[in-house]
Design a protein around this motif. Sequence first.
Motif, mmCIF file in Angstrom:
data_model
loop_
_atom_site.group_PDB
_atom_site.id
_atom_site.type_symbol
_atom_site.label_atom_id
_atom_site.label_comp_id
_atom_site.label_asym_id
_atom_site.label_seq_id
_atom_site.Cartn_x
_atom_site.Cartn_y
_atom_site.Cartn_z
ATOM 1 N N ALA A 153 8.152 -0.115 -5.074
ATOM 2 C CA ALA A 153 7.549 0.690 -6.154
ATOM 3 C C ALA A 153 8.487 0.745 -7.363
ATOM 4 N N GLN A 210 -1.734 -1.317 -9.874
ATOM 5 C CA GLN A 210 -2.385 -0.354 -8.955
ATOM 6 C C GLN A 210 -1.814 1.054 -9.138
ATOM 7 N N ILE A 211 -0.511 1.127 -9.416
ATOM 8 C CA ILE A 211 0.108 2.447 -9.638
ATOM 9 C C ILE A 211 -0.520 3.105 -10.874
ATOM 10 N N LYS A 219 -3.983 4.361 -10.026
ATOM 11 C CA LYS A 219 -3.992 5.586 -9.210
ATOM 12 C C LYS A 219 -3.609 6.801 -10.043
ATOM 13 N N ASP A 228 0.841 -1.213 0.000
ATOM 14 C CA ASP A 228 0.000 0.000 0.000
ATOM 15 C C ASP A 228 0.871 1.255 0.000
ATOM 16 N N VAL A 234 2.391 2.072 -3.360
ATOM 17 C CA VAL A 234 1.434 2.707 -4.282
ATOM 18 C C VAL A 234 1.183 4.154 -3.849
ATOM 19 N N ILE A 283 1.157 -4.570 -8.006
ATOM 20 C CA ILE A 283 1.417 -3.209 -7.522
ATOM 21 C C ILE A 283 1.578 -2.259 -8.717
ATOM 22 N N GLU A 323 1.042 7.676 -5.865
ATOM 23 C CA GLU A 323 -0.287 8.317 -5.866
ATOM 24 C C GLU A 323 -0.184 9.741 -5.298
#
Length: 450
Positions: A100, A252-253, A256, A58, A61, A249, A65
């Motif tokens: 990341a 998800q990046i 976002k 989390d 990300v 991940i 974000e």
Amino acid sequence: MVSLSFLNPLSSEGEEIVREKGSLDHISDINAELLMVVRESESQKISNDSYIPQSYADLAVKRVEWYARKKNDKKYNHNDYAFLLNPEITEFDVISFYIAAQSVGIKFKPNSRETRLMIEAQGKLVEERLEKIPSYQRKEIVDNLLNQLVFEDNIPWTSIAELLGSKKIRLADLILDQGEVILEKDDFMDRFDEKIIGRPSEKMYDLLIGERIKIMIITRMIMQNTENYIKRVHDMASKIEPHPSLLQIADQITEKINESISYYSSSGGGFGGDIKASELVHEAFPPCIQKTIEGVGSGNRNDAIVLLLTSFISYARLYPSVFRNDISMKISDIDADLQITINEILPLIYDAADRCTPPLFEDDPQEKLNITAKLGFGVHTIPELKNEGESKWYTPMSCEKIKIHLSSLCKPDATCKNIGNPLSYYNRKRWELRKSGGKSKTNEDTKNDE
Ligand code: SF4
């Protein structure tokens, strides 16, 4: 004292943290210690679970974000991400930086929007974290960071050649003497004290160099090192099987980043349009653009195609609300793989260029390079991500300028009243067409008509 790895995760201290605690096996597990640090961060909003990173994944990300929202979202609130400036988060932050960077490096190309945002996010974090450190501590930290990153006392300019080459630093920002970048006050005084007349040399040092230039070099070096690290991961990715969590991940990046960009679209009605790329509505083109598309005579031809049409079509298709939002973007922020630019925008511009008398590229083939440059990709035959940023993505010129320089194209109609720019005309007309329920002719319709 703040740990240097809070600012430079690629330092040896940062690597040590990752060696000890950076296993990828449990990166999505809820981490109670991380939750506590986040909740106890000064000014941190905790009223909603979505503000709180629960795991290393989390947090990885959230790091990207944070920057994407800060850059793109007018409703950005620092208190949603205050934990990122809390030095207590250092260990978690270092591990999440590597997560990341590896996710982005595995999934995306080195010139992708995701890679660029990851690098810019790291630079901005370093700047903001340094700013928050009390000035009596900052000087020592800045000097230690510089020693860590540069090694020598006097930096030969060749040691920052990579930063100059990638345009992260301009030579014009630096004070050079005998091939060395001058950073320290004593050094500056030794070299220039006798040469400076009429002003105290110490003040000149503060003005020209001071902490500002040191911080700029530190920030840009950390960004360059981040870029190099992501490139190494990308090169390795073809040889080893990536951990599935890293791929998730990476997705998800992307999600976002897309969300942060689309925040514009919900920020109000009116005829301003939104940042999402949308089909072109030919019926909403103003008279000057209609005339340009039909083909222009040799007098106005080059400027009409290269300056007016290129900027108008690209913004109308990708970012019609640029003036309302007043935030500059790159084309790849909206058209990540340049498919719209190459398959839709350029053909429209090239077709209009062919309709000119004489056809533009027959006369001036180099104007293709200028069109690429006006889209922000430097002087090259076609736009490529690796060249983005070499030039500026030009916004359409104002009606006032068109009336002066391309007067034969300006044949105002009723909608032109109180309009300052062809793009504003386009947004207003689109809005009027939508409101009246009239059929808006799109790119696709026009192709079918031909
Ligand atoms: S007033 Fe502006 S938008 Fe209208 S035709 Fe003239 S230049 Fe184009």
